[in-house]
Scaffold this active site. Structure first.
Site, PDB file in Angstrom:
ATOM      1  N   ARG A 111       0.824  -1.202   0.000  1.00 30.60           N
ATOM      2  CA  ARG A 111       0.000   0.000   0.000  1.00 30.60           C
ATOM      3  C   ARG A 111       0.859   1.253   0.000  1.00 30.60           C
ATOM      4  O   ARG A 111       0.585   2.197  -0.729  1.00 30.60           O
ATOM      5  CB  ARG A 111      -0.905  -0.021   1.238  1.00 30.60           C
ATOM      6  CG  ARG A 111      -1.584   1.297   1.506  1.00 30.60           C
ATOM      7  CD  ARG A 111      -2.944   1.118   2.094  1.00 30.60           C
ATOM      8  NE  ARG A 111      -3.711   0.134   1.381  1.00 30.60           N
ATOM      9  CZ  ARG A 111      -4.468  -0.804   1.946  1.00 30.60           C
ATOM     10  NH1 ARG A 111      -4.566  -0.875   3.254  1.00 30.60           N
ATOM     11  NH2 ARG A 111      -5.131  -1.654   1.212  1.00 30.60           N
ATOM     12  N   TYR A 112       1.848   1.281   0.869  1.00 28.13           N
ATOM     13  CA  TYR A 112       2.732   2.447   0.961  1.00 28.13           C
ATOM     14  C   TYR A 112       3.980   2.160   0.130  1.00 28.13           C
ATOM     15  O   TYR A 112       4.430   1.016   0.071  1.00 28.13           O
ATOM     16  CB  TYR A 112       3.150   2.665   2.413  1.00 28.13           C
ATOM     17  CG  TYR A 112       2.006   2.855   3.384  1.00 28.13           C
ATOM     18  CD1 TYR A 112       1.367   4.087   3.493  1.00 28.13           C
ATOM     19  CD2 TYR A 112       1.576   1.814   4.195  1.00 28.13           C
ATOM     20  CE1 TYR A 112       0.336   4.259   4.409  1.00 28.13           C
ATOM     21  CE2 TYR A 112       0.547   1.981   5.110  1.00 28.13           C
ATOM     22  CZ  TYR A 112      -0.072   3.212   5.213  1.00 28.13           C
ATOM     23  OH  TYR A 112      -1.095   3.381   6.123  1.00 28.13           O
ATOM     24  N   ARG A 122       7.040   0.242   2.189  1.00 23.15           N
ATOM     25  CA  ARG A 122       6.877  -0.875   3.113  1.00 23.15           C
ATOM     26  C   ARG A 122       5.734  -1.784   2.679  1.00 23.15           C
ATOM     27  O   ARG A 122       4.784  -1.333   2.039  1.00 23.15           O
ATOM     28  CB  ARG A 122       6.682  -0.393   4.550  1.00 23.15           C
ATOM     29  CG  ARG A 122       5.558   0.614   4.749  1.00 23.15           C
ATOM     30  CD  ARG A 122       5.869   1.456   5.987  1.00 23.15           C
ATOM     31  NE  ARG A 122       4.743   2.261   6.433  1.00 23.15           N
ATOM     32  CZ  ARG A 122       4.413   3.441   5.881  1.00 23.15           C
ATOM     33  NH1 ARG A 122       5.069   3.915   4.838  1.00 23.15           N
ATOM     34  NH2 ARG A 122       3.389   4.118   6.378  1.00 23.15           N
ATOM     35  N   CYS A 159      -4.436 -18.113  14.173  1.00 32.41           N
ATOM     36  CA  CYS A 159      -4.070 -17.353  15.371  1.00 32.41           C
ATOM     37  C   CYS A 159      -4.266 -18.258  16.578  1.00 32.41           C
ATOM     38  O   CYS A 159      -4.925 -19.282  16.494  1.00 32.41           O
ATOM     39  CB  CYS A 159      -4.983 -16.141  15.535  1.00 32.41           C
ATOM     40  SG  CYS A 159      -4.914 -15.035  14.131  1.00 32.41           S
ATOM     41  N   CYS A 208     -10.158 -13.285  17.532  1.00 31.72           N
ATOM     42  CA  CYS A 208     -10.794 -12.106  18.106  1.00 31.72           C
ATOM     43  C   CYS A 208     -12.083 -11.857  17.349  1.00 31.72           C
ATOM     44  O   CYS A 208     -12.094 -11.844  16.122  1.00 31.72           O
ATOM     45  CB  CYS A 208      -9.893 -10.890  17.955  1.00 31.72           C
ATOM     46  SG  CYS A 208      -8.227 -11.198  18.519  1.00 31.72           S
ATOM     47  N   CYS A 250     -12.012  -9.196  14.574  1.00 33.06           N
ATOM     48  CA  CYS A 250     -10.913  -9.293  13.604  1.00 33.06           C
ATOM     49  C   CYS A 250     -11.251  -8.608  12.275  1.00 33.06           C
ATOM     50  O   CYS A 250     -12.277  -8.863  11.667  1.00 33.06           O
ATOM     51  CB  CYS A 250     -10.560 -10.739  13.334  1.00 33.06           C
ATOM     52  SG  CYS A 250      -9.167 -10.880  12.182  1.00 33.06           S
ATOM     53  N   ARG A 296      -9.461  -8.946   9.578  1.00 33.89           N
ATOM     54  CA  ARG A 296      -9.127  -9.849   8.467  1.00 33.89           C
ATOM     55  C   ARG A 296      -9.917 -11.146   8.542  1.00 33.89           C
ATOM     56  O   ARG A 296      -9.445 -12.208   8.157  1.00 33.89           O
ATOM     57  CB  ARG A 296      -7.620 -10.141   8.475  1.00 33.89           C
ATOM     58  CG  ARG A 296      -6.911  -9.341   7.434  1.00 33.89           C
ATOM     59  CD  ARG A 296      -5.420  -9.449   7.418  1.00 33.89           C
ATOM     60  NE  ARG A 296      -4.912  -8.104   7.363  1.00 33.89           N
ATOM     61  CZ  ARG A 296      -3.954  -7.622   8.135  1.00 33.89           C
ATOM     62  NH1 ARG A 296      -3.343  -8.400   9.006  1.00 33.89           N
ATOM     63  NH2 ARG A 296      -3.597  -6.369   8.014  1.00 33.89           N
ATOM     64  N   ASP A 306     -12.519  -1.116  12.065  1.00 32.55           N
ATOM     65  CA  ASP A 306     -12.800  -1.069  10.623  1.00 32.55           C
ATOM     66  C   ASP A 306     -14.231  -1.517  10.321  1.00 32.55           C
ATOM     67  O   ASP A 306     -14.755  -2.398  11.006  1.00 32.55           O
ATOM     68  CB  ASP A 306     -11.837  -2.005   9.872  1.00 32.55           C
ATOM     69  CG  ASP A 306     -10.419  -1.473   9.833  1.00 32.55           C
ATOM     70  OD1 ASP A 306     -10.245  -0.235   9.834  1.00 32.55           O
ATOM     71  OD2 ASP A 306      -9.483  -2.303   9.791  1.00 32.55           O
ATOM     72  N   ASP A 342      -8.271   3.553   9.252  1.00 33.65           N
ATOM     73  CA  ASP A 342      -7.720   2.982   8.025  1.00 33.65           C
ATOM     74  C   ASP A 342      -8.701   3.355   6.912  1.00 33.65           C
ATOM     75  O   ASP A 342      -9.857   2.934   6.938  1.00 33.65           O
ATOM     76  CB  ASP A 342      -7.563   1.459   8.173  1.00 33.65           C
ATOM     77  CG  ASP A 342      -6.283   0.958   7.521  1.00 33.65           C
ATOM     78  OD1 ASP A 342      -5.933   1.489   6.434  1.00 33.65           O
ATOM     79  OD2 ASP A 342      -5.637   0.058   8.079  1.00 33.65           O
ATOM     80  N   LYS A 383      -3.517   4.299   6.857  1.00 34.03           N
ATOM     81  CA  LYS A 383      -3.854   4.789   8.189  1.00 34.03           C
ATOM     82  C   LYS A 383      -3.846   6.319   8.203  1.00 34.03           C
ATOM     83  O   LYS A 383      -2.840   6.931   7.884  1.00 34.03           O
ATOM     84  CB  LYS A 383      -2.849   4.251   9.204  1.00 34.03           C
ATOM     85  CG  LYS A 383      -2.888   2.730   9.312  1.00 34.03           C
ATOM     86  CD  LYS A 383      -1.782   2.207  10.184  1.00 34.03           C
ATOM     87  CE  LYS A 383      -1.746   0.697  10.216  1.00 34.03           C
ATOM     88  NZ  LYS A 383      -1.287   0.091   8.937  1.00 34.03           N
TER      89      LYS A 383
END
Ligand SMILES: *Cc1c(COP(=O)(O)O)cnc(C)c1O
Ligand code: SF4
Length: 394
Positions: free
Chosen positions: A139-140, A143, A152, A156, A159, A161, A320, A357, A364
């Site tokens: 995206r950037y 990075r 995981c 959560c 989550c 994702r 999100d 985001d 972000k």
């Protein structure tokens, strides 16, 4: 500390916390919970044992907490991707009587998760669109985000994702990152790789090392970082062996997902100490969650306790707009007010950046209180944290 010493320590300290001043911490050690009364401390300390014994069904959960009909229905509905999985360690931290326990809300599905709220999307940050190679998000310019696994320790309920993450038949072929690594090699602008997922620390030590080695071999990569929740949900995973492996590849920064001060137990502190003692700078990432951490005093306690375990508060994320998370989402004003109550009122190191985001792939974007009241021809009119007005002349 060797593993035996850690086992003995952790057995004693399992649900004690760093500072002892707070209320409503489950006072029990794990052997007081009938489901775990015969568990050997060495097993309890073994991260593979913890993973194998995760709570996956309502029958198991009912032996640890008093489940509500909303939760019972929620568990049934969450049976596909992002199904319920709770480590025994985390289960001991849940208040068995209180359906609003913040640790419980993050781990136990409820019916609201199956409701799609307004503006909610499957992939709100358009990560799939910005993926130039499998498991990679670019995206950037400088990075990239590498999704090292889809699993995981605990799932959560908030989550972001959830379209990818969960227990499934992921092919763990050793060549699965080849295209991503080739892409990074070919893009000399990329200087920073964020290894996340899922949770990279769910992989075996050898798999983690092999991936890190390949990235480190790329000359334009300046530093690596790992995004994980394992120090919080399965601190036993942070073993001496893992830490010794990671520290060979310095500089390595670690971002840890923390949401509530109750997550900072003595056992969690042992894991964070091991990472920090090995020279890895630690940061926290927190998701703003209604009913979990949306009160300024809770967030303040969290950031203060994080500094005590050498974790620098890094980001607070607006939750999100991902499908099924409406019940967790607060107005943006709630996040701004939390920053207002922190900045200037406490150590600067304790103040994270609150970000949204950008839906659709904006990255972000920081949002926070406005301290610049006006700006004109060499003159800034500012207000400080107490609301007093100051003029700065250029
Ligand atoms: C969060 C994120 C990063 C890292 O962002 P920082 O602000 O540098 O921590 C990189 N790529 C993607 C896609 C991200 O979501
Ligand atoms: S640890 Fe991170 S990736 Fe895994 S379920 Fe929680 S929020 Fe999602």
């Amino acid at each position: 500390m060797n593993n035996n010493a850690v086992a003995v320590e952790s057995q004693k300290l399992i649900s004690e916390t760093v500072t002892q001043t707070r209320i409503s911490r489950r006072p029990q050690d794990y052997q007081q919970i009938s489901l775990y009364k015969d568990v050997n401390p060495l097993d309890w300390e073994d991260w593979h044992w913890q993973l194998e014994h995760r709570i996956r069904t309502k029958e198991e959960l009912a032996q640890v907490i008093k489940i509500t009909s909303d939760e019972e229905e929620g568990i049934k509905k969450a049976s596909g991707r992002l199904s319920m999985a709770i480590t025994p360690y985390w289960a001991t931290l849940i208040d068995p009587e209180d359906p609003n326990c913040p640790l419980r809300r993050q781990a136990v599905p409820v019916v609201s998760e199956s409701i799609v709220g307004p503006h909610e999307m499957v992939d709100p940050c358009a990560e799939d669109r910005d993926s130039p190679a499998p498991h990679l998000v670019h995206r950037y310019p400088d990075r990239v985000l590498l999704l090292a696994t889809e699993s995981c320790a605990m799932y959560c309920r908030h989550c972001t994702r959830r379209r990818l993450v969960g227990e499934q038949t992921e092919s763990n072929s050793p060549t699965r990152f080849d295209a991503a690594i080739e892409y990074i090699k070919a893009n000399r602008k990329i200087r920073d790789v964020l290894i996340s997922g899922g949770d990279p620390f769910i992989l075996e030590d050898e798999e983690i090392e092999s991936l890190i080695q390949k990235l480190r071999a790329i000359s334009h990569i300046e530093f690596l970082r790992i995004g994980t929740r394992v120090p919080v949900t399965l601190p036993h995973r942070i073993t001496e062996k893992l830490v010794n492996t990671l520290k060979k590849y310095a500089p390595m920064w670690i971002s840890i997902h923390f949401n509530h001060p109750k997550e900072i137990t003595k056992r969690c502190k042992i894991a964070c100490d091991m990472l920090a003692d090995s020279g890895m700078p630690l940061g926290s990432q927190t998701v703003l969650l209604k009913g979990v951490n949306d009160r300024p005093y809770i967030m303040k306690r969290l950031v203060h306790e994080l500094l005590q375990i050498r974790v620098r508060p890094y980001y607070i994320y607006q939750c999100d707009p991902v499908r099924g998370t409406q019940h967790f989402r607060t107005p943006v004003a709630v996040g701004i007010n939390i920053i207002e109550k922190l900045r200037g009122h406490t150590s600067g190191y304790a103040v994270p950046t609150y970000v949204i985001d950008g839906p659709g792939g904006g990255g972000k974007i920081p949002v926070g209180p406005n301290y610049v009241l006006s700006q004109a021809k060499g003159k800034y009119v500012l207000r400080n944290y107490k609301g007093k007005i100051y003029t700065y002349l250029e």
